[in-house]
Design a protein around this motif. Structure first.
Motif, PDB file in Angstrom:
ATOM      1  N   ASP A  24       0.758  -1.081  -0.032  1.00 48.71           N
ATOM      2  CA  ASP A  24       0.200  -0.074  -0.061  1.00 48.71           C
ATOM      3  C   ASP A  24       0.866   1.251   0.017  1.00 48.71           C
ATOM      4  N   ARG A  25       0.770   2.202  -0.909  1.00 49.61           N
ATOM      5  CA  ARG A  25       1.708   3.349  -1.248  1.00 49.61           C
ATOM      6  C   ARG A  25       1.291   4.364  -0.253  1.00 49.61           C
ATOM      7  N   ARG A  26       0.191   4.213   0.444  1.00 49.38           N
ATOM      8  CA  ARG A  26      -0.317   5.446   1.597  1.00 49.38           C
ATOM      9  C   ARG A  26       0.235   4.930   2.948  1.00 49.38           C
ATOM     10  N   ARG A  39      -0.684   8.022   4.869  1.00 55.70           N
ATOM     11  CA  ARG A  39      -1.408   9.295   4.366  1.00 55.70           C
ATOM     12  C   ARG A  39      -2.908   8.969   4.355  1.00 55.70           C
ATOM     13  N   THR A  40      -3.718  10.176   4.158  1.00 59.67           N
ATOM     14  CA  THR A  40      -5.130   9.970   3.811  1.00 59.67           C
ATOM     15  C   THR A  40      -5.414  11.179   2.985  1.00 59.67           C
ATOM     16  N   ARG A  41      -6.557  11.561   2.310  1.00 59.45           N
ATOM     17  CA  ARG A  41      -6.692  12.271   1.448  1.00 59.45           C
ATOM     18  C   ARG A  41      -8.021  13.062   1.837  1.00 59.45           C
ATOM     19  N   PRO A  42      -8.031  14.419   1.181  1.00 55.23           N
ATOM     20  CA  PRO A  42      -9.095  15.290   1.316  1.00 55.23           C
ATOM     21  C   PRO A  42     -10.598  14.507   1.079  1.00 55.23           C
ATOM     22  N   CYS A  44     -12.291  12.642   3.108  1.00 56.33           N
ATOM     23  CA  CYS A  44     -12.697  11.316   3.867  1.00 56.33           C
ATOM     24  C   CYS A  44     -12.364  11.328   5.602  1.00 56.33           C
ATOM     25  N   GLU A 145     -12.097   4.236   6.602  1.00 60.42           N
ATOM     26  CA  GLU A 145     -12.256   5.458   6.105  1.00 60.42           C
ATOM     27  C   GLU A 145     -13.339   5.723   5.554  1.00 60.42           C
ATOM     28  N   LYS A 147     -16.578   8.489   3.309  1.00 62.68           N
ATOM     29  CA  LYS A 147     -16.789   9.920   2.935  1.00 62.68           C
ATOM     30  C   LYS A 147     -17.796  10.512   3.890  1.00 62.68           C
TER      31      LYS A 147
END
Length: 329
Positions: A24-26, A39-42, A44, A145, A147
């Motif tokens: 997993d690249r995150r 890492r996470t992302r906007p 979420c 996670e 939305k």
């Protein structure tokens, strides 16, 4: 280090070897440091849930294998993420080990955990190990996670909503009954498998959340009569359950004859089914499918105004009191 008791470093290396190298690249920092980093992302929300399993309370090694315990330890956490409509990502484990049988149990536990983790694309990223004065103690934390617009809670049910459950009810507690009353090893029937290796309903949870069909949802860990009460309390509503609509566990006659209670009792009060109980606004009920990836959905009643929880049995209506599992009852 006492003879026969694995060192902490040896145990961690063994866990790392079983878990494998994450792809997993995150994931920035996996097992081996003081904490995991990802890492996470906007857009979420990160979901975190934890559950403890204690030998003699949640599992009995007379009929649980180490692999079964590992599977179940993660399954119950996956079910929490499913009830929120989320996607599971990572898991950490804390495990306390008695002196006897620790090395063998650790290997088998993590192999069982790895098996279900692979099915749900979950990565083991760390945890802790220590000694236990008596029995095995496990604590699993899961990170997922969702939305913000998809997240489901226990608080959204409204009067007039229809009540649904996934799958069948009572199978796990029947499996436990069969295991505990047998004096010798017995074949793993469907009910026994339901108890030893529950199946979290992650795909169904995401389906309902992404299509915004459910107004509230909870997983059935302690029994319908208890968990429905929790959903209703959080939503400030009541409920009416129709007995003839309940999907009772399908049990062979030869096994049913040895059970001390009726199937309805297990459906209402038996814990650890890990099915999803959810409410759907009436105008959306036509969009609820009969199945989600082969898993049946059943309408079992409706949400009412705050007047308690009732069971409709034919023409008779009576209060449905919490009768499921309670650690401190």
């Amino acid at each position: 280090m006492r003879p026969g008791f694995p060192s902490e470093a040896h145990t961690i290396r063994a866990i790392q070897q079983i878990a494998g190298r994450p792809k997993d690249r995150r994931l920035v920092l996996p097992i081996g440091d003081d904490a995991a980093a990802f890492r996470t992302r906007p857009g979420c929300l990160i979901l975190v849930s934890t559950d403890a399993l204690v030998e003699g309370i949640h599992f009995d090694l007379r009929y649980y294998s180490g692999e079964d315990v590992g599977w179940k330890a993660l399954a119950v956490n996956l079910s929490d993420i499913a009830a929120m409509g989320g996607t599971p990502l990572y898991v950490t484990t804390s495990i306390a080990l008695p002196r006897k049988g620790a090395a063998d149990f650790v290997s088998r536990f993590y192999r069982g955990l790895r098996a279900i983790a692979r099915e749900h694309a979950v990565t083991l990223i760390g945890g802790d190990t220590c000694r236990s004065p008596q029995g095995f103690f496990l604590d699993v934390t899961i990170i997922g996670e969702v939305k913000p617009t998809h997240m489901l809670t226990r608080r959204g049910a409204k009067p007039g909503d229809l009540l649904y459950v996934t799958g069948e009810l009572g199978g796990s507690s029947i499996g436990l009954e069969l295991l505990s009353c047998s004096r010798k090893p017995i074949p793993r029937s469907a009910a026994i498998r339901r108890h030893l290796r529950p199946q979290p309903r992650c795909a169904a949870g995401r389906f309902l959340a992404e299509r915004k069909l459910a107004s509230a949802m909870i997983d059935l860990s302690d029994g319908l009569s208890t968990d429905l009460g929790r959903l209703c309390e959080q939503s400030g509503v009541g409920a009416l359950v129709e007995t003839f609509q309940l999907p009772l566990a399908k049990i062979p006659d030869r096994q049913r004859r040895v059970l001390p209670n009726a199937l309805l009792h297990y459906a209402l009060n038996g814990g650890e089914d890990y099915e999803l109980l959810f409410a759907v606004p009436q105008h959306l009920s036509q969009q609820v499918p009969r199945q989600i990836e082969g898993l049946p959905l059943h309408r079992i009643g409706r949400i009412t105004r705050p007047s308690g929880i009732w069971l409709l049995d034919g023409q008779r209506k009576h209060r449905l009191r919490p009768g499921g599992f309670d650690h401190f009852a």
